[in-house]
Design a protein around this motif. Sequence first.
Motif, PDB file in Angstrom:
ATOM      1  N   GLU A 137       4.003  12.931  45.412  1.00  0.00           N
ATOM      2  CA  GLU A 137       2.706  12.649  46.016  1.00  0.00           C
ATOM      3  C   GLU A 137       2.786  11.309  46.729  1.00  0.00           C
ATOM      4  O   GLU A 137       3.179  10.311  46.119  1.00  0.00           O
ATOM      5  N   GLN A 138       2.430  11.309  48.009  1.00  0.00           N
ATOM      6  CA  GLN A 138       2.471  10.080  48.794  1.00  0.00           C
ATOM      7  C   GLN A 138       1.070   9.713  49.244  1.00  0.00           C
ATOM      8  O   GLN A 138       0.212  10.574  49.415  1.00  0.00           O
ATOM      9  N   GLY A 139       0.874   8.408  49.424  1.00  0.00           N
ATOM     10  CA  GLY A 139      -0.360   7.934  50.036  1.00  0.00           C
ATOM     11  C   GLY A 139      -1.566   7.826  49.126  1.00  0.00           C
ATOM     12  O   GLY A 139      -2.665   7.592  49.617  1.00  0.00           O
ATOM     13  N   VAL A 140      -1.393   8.010  47.823  1.00  0.00           N
ATOM     14  CA  VAL A 140      -2.549   7.919  46.928  1.00  0.00           C
ATOM     15  C   VAL A 140      -2.517   6.696  46.017  1.00  0.00           C
ATOM     16  O   VAL A 140      -3.505   6.359  45.387  1.00  0.00           O
ATOM     17  N   ARG A 141      -1.389   6.021  45.938  1.00  0.00           N
ATOM     18  CA  ARG A 141      -1.258   4.809  45.131  1.00  0.00           C
ATOM     19  C   ARG A 141      -0.767   3.687  46.034  1.00  0.00           C
ATOM     20  O   ARG A 141       0.233   3.843  46.742  1.00  0.00           O
ATOM     21  N   GLU A 142      -1.477   2.588  46.010  1.00  0.00           N
ATOM     22  CA  GLU A 142      -1.125   1.478  46.879  1.00  0.00           C
ATOM     23  C   GLU A 142      -1.172   0.179  46.087  1.00  0.00           C
ATOM     24  O   GLU A 142      -2.093  -0.049  45.301  1.00  0.00           O
ATOM     25  N   PHE A 143      -0.156  -0.656  46.288  1.00  0.00           N
ATOM     26  CA  PHE A 143      -0.124  -1.971  45.675  1.00  0.00           C
ATOM     27  C   PHE A 143       0.203  -2.999  46.741  1.00  0.00           C
ATOM     28  O   PHE A 143       1.237  -2.895  47.407  1.00  0.00           O
ATOM     29  N   GLU A 144      -0.683  -3.962  46.913  1.00  0.00           N
ATOM     30  CA  GLU A 144      -0.512  -5.042  47.890  1.00  0.00           C
ATOM     31  C   GLU A 144      -0.066  -4.528  49.256  1.00  0.00           C
ATOM     32  O   GLU A 144       0.872  -5.037  49.863  1.00  0.00           O
ATOM     33  N   GLY A 145      -0.748  -3.505  49.728  1.00  0.00           N
ATOM     34  CA  GLY A 145      -0.495  -2.963  51.058  1.00  0.00           C
ATOM     35  C   GLY A 145       0.665  -1.987  51.155  1.00  0.00           C
ATOM     36  O   GLY A 145       0.903  -1.424  52.214  1.00  0.00           O
ATOM     37  N   GLU A 146       1.396  -1.790  50.068  1.00  0.00           N
ATOM     38  CA  GLU A 146       2.513  -0.833  50.066  1.00  0.00           C
ATOM     39  C   GLU A 146       2.062   0.462  49.409  1.00  0.00           C
ATOM     40  O   GLU A 146       1.436   0.439  48.353  1.00  0.00           O
ATOM     41  N   CYS A 147       2.431   1.589  50.015  1.00  0.00           N
ATOM     42  CA  CYS A 147       2.173   2.882  49.384  1.00  0.00           C
ATOM     43  C   CYS A 147       3.313   3.181  48.420  1.00  0.00           C
ATOM     44  O   CYS A 147       4.486   3.079  48.797  1.00  0.00           O
ATOM     45  N   TRP A 148       2.966   3.513  47.202  1.00  0.00           N
ATOM     46  CA  TRP A 148       3.956   3.841  46.182  1.00  0.00           C
ATOM     47  C   TRP A 148       3.931   5.341  45.943  1.00  0.00           C
ATOM     48  O   TRP A 148       2.921   5.898  45.523  1.00  0.00           O
ATOM     49  N   GLU A 149       5.048   5.991  46.217  1.00  0.00           N
ATOM     50  CA  GLU A 149       5.171   7.426  46.026  1.00  0.00           C
ATOM     51  C   GLU A 149       5.305   7.742  44.537  1.00  0.00           C
ATOM     52  O   GLU A 149       6.002   7.067  43.789  1.00  0.00           O
ATOM     53  N   LEU A 150       4.613   8.811  44.119  1.00  0.00           N
ATOM     54  CA  LEU A 150       4.661   9.264  42.733  1.00  0.00           C
ATOM     55  C   LEU A 150       5.516  10.514  42.600  1.00  0.00           C
ATOM     56  O   LEU A 150       5.470  11.394  43.462  1.00  0.00           O
ATOM     57  N   ILE A 151       6.264  10.582  41.521  1.00  0.00           N
ATOM     58  CA  ILE A 151       6.994  11.795  41.158  1.00  0.00           C
ATOM     59  C   ILE A 151       6.343  12.350  39.906  1.00  0.00           C
ATOM     60  O   ILE A 151       6.140  11.616  38.928  1.00  0.00           O
ATOM     61  N   TYR A 152       6.005  13.616  39.934  1.00  0.00           N
ATOM     62  CA  TYR A 152       5.494  14.316  38.758  1.00  0.00           C
ATOM     63  C   TYR A 152       6.665  15.052  38.116  1.00  0.00           C
ATOM     64  O   TYR A 152       7.422  15.733  38.816  1.00  0.00           O
ATOM     65  N   MET A 153       6.808  14.908  36.809  1.00  0.00           N
ATOM     66  CA  MET A 153       7.905  15.532  36.094  1.00  0.00           C
ATOM     67  C   MET A 153       7.361  16.309  34.893  1.00  0.00           C
ATOM     68  O   MET A 153       6.279  15.988  34.382  1.00  0.00           O
ATOM     69  N   SER A 154       8.128  17.294  34.449  1.00  0.00           N
ATOM     70  CA  SER A 154       7.708  18.138  33.338  1.00  0.00           C
ATOM     71  C   SER A 154       8.909  18.509  32.477  1.00  0.00           C
ATOM     72  O   SER A 154      10.033  18.577  32.970  1.00  0.00           O
ATOM     73  N   LYS A 155       8.611  18.770  31.201  1.00  0.00           N
ATOM     74  CA  LYS A 155       9.658  19.156  30.250  1.00  0.00           C
ATOM     75  C   LYS A 155       9.064  20.125  29.241  1.00  0.00           C
ATOM     76  O   LYS A 155       8.061  19.812  28.595  1.00  0.00           O
ATOM     77  N   PRO A 156       9.690  21.287  29.067  1.00  0.00           N
ATOM     78  CA  PRO A 156       9.242  22.170  27.976  1.00  0.00           C
ATOM     79  C   PRO A 156       9.742  21.630  26.640  1.00  0.00           C
ATOM     80  O   PRO A 156      10.808  21.018  26.563  1.00  0.00           O
ATOM     81  N   LEU A 157       8.951  21.839  25.607  1.00  0.00           N
ATOM     82  CA  LEU A 157       9.386  21.403  24.267  1.00  0.00           C
ATOM     83  C   LEU A 157       9.906  22.583  23.477  1.00  0.00           C
ATOM     84  O   LEU A 157       9.576  23.701  23.678  1.00  0.00           O
TER      85      LEU A 157
END
Length: 157
Positions: A137-157
């Motif tokens: 996901e890009q463009g939804v988290r920003e710190f001091e003018g920088e966009c921080w890309e998020l990675i979503y991860m998953s694991k079955p138990l």
Amino acid sequence: MTLEPFSPSHVRYLIDWIDSAKLNYLWGGPAFEYPLTREAILTHTAKPEVSAFLLNDQDAPAGYIELVEQSSVCARVSRVFVAEPYRGKGTARQMMQALFEIAKGRSYLQLDLCVFVCNTKAINCYQTLGFSEVKREQGVREFEGECWELIYMSKPL
């Protein structure tokens, strides 16, 4: 090392560990303002869906981690933090494995998490523990003018 339920007496560790606005955002995203306050931490950890834990190494605080219920079968691993003296020693892996046992004991079938792309050490750790990327996901988290890309991860138990 053991995980124990987070208590009000542990708040000071988080306040001491999270010592910059950037580290605060890397650790907590937009959920917490910097500097952290006792009230903000206690309000957050009191939410019914949040199970917060402190990692102890023979009574020395070594880390913090949360298990946040998403549904009856899925929880999110959140706000993973390893104290400076314990970094680079497999501490995050040990903490995550202890959390897996707690999650299995609660009958969760899947764990999810989000991590910023810039946090490559965490991403590598999560991958070695069996987490797989499910989306970015890009463009939804920003710190001091920088966009921080998020990675979503998953694991079955």
